[in-house]
Design a protein around this motif. Structure first.
Motif, mmCIF file in Angstrom:
data_model
loop_
_atom_site.group_PDB
_atom_site.id
_atom_site.type_symbol
_atom_site.label_atom_id
_atom_site.label_comp_id
_atom_site.label_asym_id
_atom_site.label_seq_id
_atom_site.Cartn_x
_atom_site.Cartn_y
_atom_site.Cartn_z
ATOM 1 N N PRO A 11 0.957 -1.154 -0.233
ATOM 2 C CA PRO A 11 0.148 -0.224 0.233
ATOM 3 C C PRO A 11 0.621 1.363 -0.066
ATOM 4 N N VAL A 12 2.442 1.175 -0.249
ATOM 5 C CA VAL A 12 3.094 2.111 0.629
ATOM 6 C C VAL A 12 3.944 2.673 -0.834
ATOM 7 N N ALA A 13 3.734 3.846 -1.278
ATOM 8 C CA ALA A 13 3.867 4.278 -2.620
ATOM 9 C C ALA A 13 5.800 3.928 -2.688
ATOM 10 N N VAL A 14 6.258 3.315 -3.661
ATOM 11 C CA VAL A 14 7.400 2.429 -4.066
ATOM 12 C C VAL A 14 8.841 3.624 -4.556
ATOM 13 N N ALA A 15 9.759 3.983 -4.677
ATOM 14 C CA ALA A 15 10.167 5.028 -5.287
ATOM 15 C C ALA A 15 11.142 4.531 -5.901
ATOM 16 N N THR A 114 -10.849 -20.776 13.579
ATOM 17 C CA THR A 114 -10.826 -20.334 12.161
ATOM 18 C C THR A 114 -9.509 -19.552 11.807
ATOM 19 N N VAL A 115 -8.998 -20.217 10.512
ATOM 20 C CA VAL A 115 -7.574 -19.439 10.221
ATOM 21 C C VAL A 115 -7.482 -18.858 8.534
ATOM 22 N N LEU A 116 -7.585 -17.866 8.735
ATOM 23 C CA LEU A 116 -7.704 -16.661 7.375
ATOM 24 C C LEU A 116 -6.285 -15.908 6.350
ATOM 25 N N ASP A 117 -6.042 -16.324 5.710
ATOM 26 C CA ASP A 117 -5.124 -16.140 4.910
ATOM 27 C C ASP A 117 -5.502 -14.371 4.526
ATOM 28 N N LEU A 118 -4.640 -13.202 5.409
ATOM 29 C CA LEU A 118 -5.404 -12.000 5.525
ATOM 30 C C LEU A 118 -3.547 -11.020 3.962
ATOM 31 N N THR A 119 -2.575 -11.981 4.166
ATOM 32 C CA THR A 119 -1.182 -11.257 3.718
ATOM 33 C C THR A 119 -1.943 -9.805 2.290
ATOM 34 N N HIS A 120 -3.190 -10.015 1.159
ATOM 35 C CA HIS A 120 -3.241 -9.303 0.742
ATOM 36 C C HIS A 120 -4.398 -8.028 0.925
ATOM 37 N N GLY A 121 -4.487 -8.223 2.515
ATOM 38 C CA GLY A 121 -5.627 -7.459 3.000
ATOM 39 C C GLY A 121 -5.100 -6.279 4.155
ATOM 40 N N ARG A 122 -4.296 -6.592 4.295
ATOM 41 C CA ARG A 122 -3.464 -5.691 5.209
ATOM 42 C C ARG A 122 -2.194 -5.190 4.567
ATOM 43 N N ALA A 123 -2.006 -3.986 6.018
ATOM 44 C CA ALA A 123 -0.428 -3.753 5.562
ATOM 45 C C ALA A 123 0.357 -3.972 6.532
ATOM 46 N N LEU A 124 1.298 -3.869 6.372
ATOM 47 C CA LEU A 124 2.262 -4.021 7.651
ATOM 48 C C LEU A 124 3.512 -3.103 7.234
ATOM 49 N N LEU A 159 -2.811 4.238 16.397
ATOM 50 C CA LEU A 159 -1.412 5.416 16.291
ATOM 51 C C LEU A 159 -2.311 6.291 14.792
ATOM 52 N N ALA A 160 -2.373 6.918 15.326
ATOM 53 C CA ALA A 160 -2.235 8.614 14.538
ATOM 54 C C ALA A 160 -4.067 8.349 14.410
ATOM 55 N N ALA A 161 -4.292 7.841 15.066
ATOM 56 C CA ALA A 161 -5.854 8.145 15.130
ATOM 57 C C ALA A 161 -6.664 6.319 13.895
ATOM 58 N N VAL A 162 -5.297 5.210 14.064
ATOM 59 C CA VAL A 162 -5.567 4.106 13.268
ATOM 60 C C VAL A 162 -4.842 3.421 13.756
ATOM 61 N N VAL A 163 -6.342 2.003 13.901
ATOM 62 C CA VAL A 163 -6.727 0.546 15.030
ATOM 63 C C VAL A 163 -5.197 0.115 14.754
ATOM 64 N N VAL A 181 -2.239 -3.293 10.094
ATOM 65 C CA VAL A 181 -2.917 -1.532 9.735
ATOM 66 C C VAL A 181 -3.574 -2.517 8.729
ATOM 67 N N GLU A 182 -5.471 -1.900 8.434
ATOM 68 C CA GLU A 182 -5.862 -2.279 6.990
ATOM 69 C C GLU A 182 -5.085 -1.460 6.293
ATOM 70 N N ARG A 183 -5.254 -2.474 5.529
ATOM 71 C CA ARG A 183 -4.315 -1.798 3.762
ATOM 72 C C ARG A 183 -5.129 -0.468 3.576
#
Length: 211
Positions: A11-15, A114-124, A159-163, A181-183
């Motif tokens: 989700p973060v811009a790549v330079a 329950t086991v869910l793959d969240l890889t593409h739905g979350r940011a880290l 953090l900065a009003a983001v869960v 966080v959420e993506r």
């Protein structure tokens, strides 16, 4: 398929883009001691199970703590992220295998999970450096001192009003925090941290991974 064609982007811009393990990563290398990186390509598997049952023992860690291990897919970081919740982080490209390995392990407990793959739905994100706690203090009221949130601690806060799930995971003795966080909030949180860390020389750097 060309090995220069990305399959996924964080989700973060790549330079300075480079493709690795099917992801477009940032190839920048920061020169200063305080860095922020987008670790979204890491596999992210979310587990729900009884708070204090056999699944907790099978995963090897309780609420608010972390543990390193191998669940059959190589080195992983298991995070007790909430009551009856765990976040398991692994190498890029291992999410499907990691999920299957966890399901197999937990099936033996007899508990409902329950086991869910969240890889593409979350940011880290990963914030690393001697003054990382000071940067976090600029966007959060939590005490990030060693006495209160030592290496291996995990908590969920704002953090900065983001869960955000905040995971302390030091690198070679240097304070380091994984921020989950959420993506859709990934770029916003990165910008907020860069703004809070401007006076401390915070720089974006490339993907670092779990190792």
């Amino acid at each position: 398929m060309s090995d220069t064609t990305p399959l996924a982007r964080g989700p973060v811009a790549v330079a300075t883009p480079v493709v690795r393990d099917g992801w477009e990563l940032d190839a920048r290398v920061a020169t200063g001691p305080l860095t922020l990186s987008d670790e979204s390509p890491l596999a992210k598997v979310h587990v729900r199970a009884p708070f204090d049952g056999a699944s907790r023992a099978a995963l090897g860690v309780g609420l608010g703590r972390t543990a390193r291990g191998d669940l059959g897919t190589g080195d992983v970081l298991v995070v007790g992220s909430g009551p009856g919740e765990w976040l398991v982080l692994g190498a890029p490209g291992t999410a499907s295998a990691l999920r299957a390995s966890i399901e197999q392990r937990l099936a033996r407990t007899g508990e409902f999970t329950t086991v869910l793959d969240l890889t593409h739905g979350r940011a880290l994100l990963r914030l690393t450096g001697p003054t990382a706690a000071r940067v976090l203090a600029g966007v959060c009221a939590i005490d990030f001192s060693d006495a209160v949130t030592p290496d291996g601690a995990a908590l969920r806060t704002s953090l900065a009003a983001v869960v955000t799930d905040v995971v302390r995971d030091d690198r070679s003795g240097v304070p380091s925090y994984l921020l989950h966080v959420e993506r859709s909030s990934g770029q916003y949180l990165a910008d907020a941290l860069l703004d809070a860390g401007r006076g401390s020389g915070l720089e974006m750097t490339g993907f670092r991974g779990l190792g």
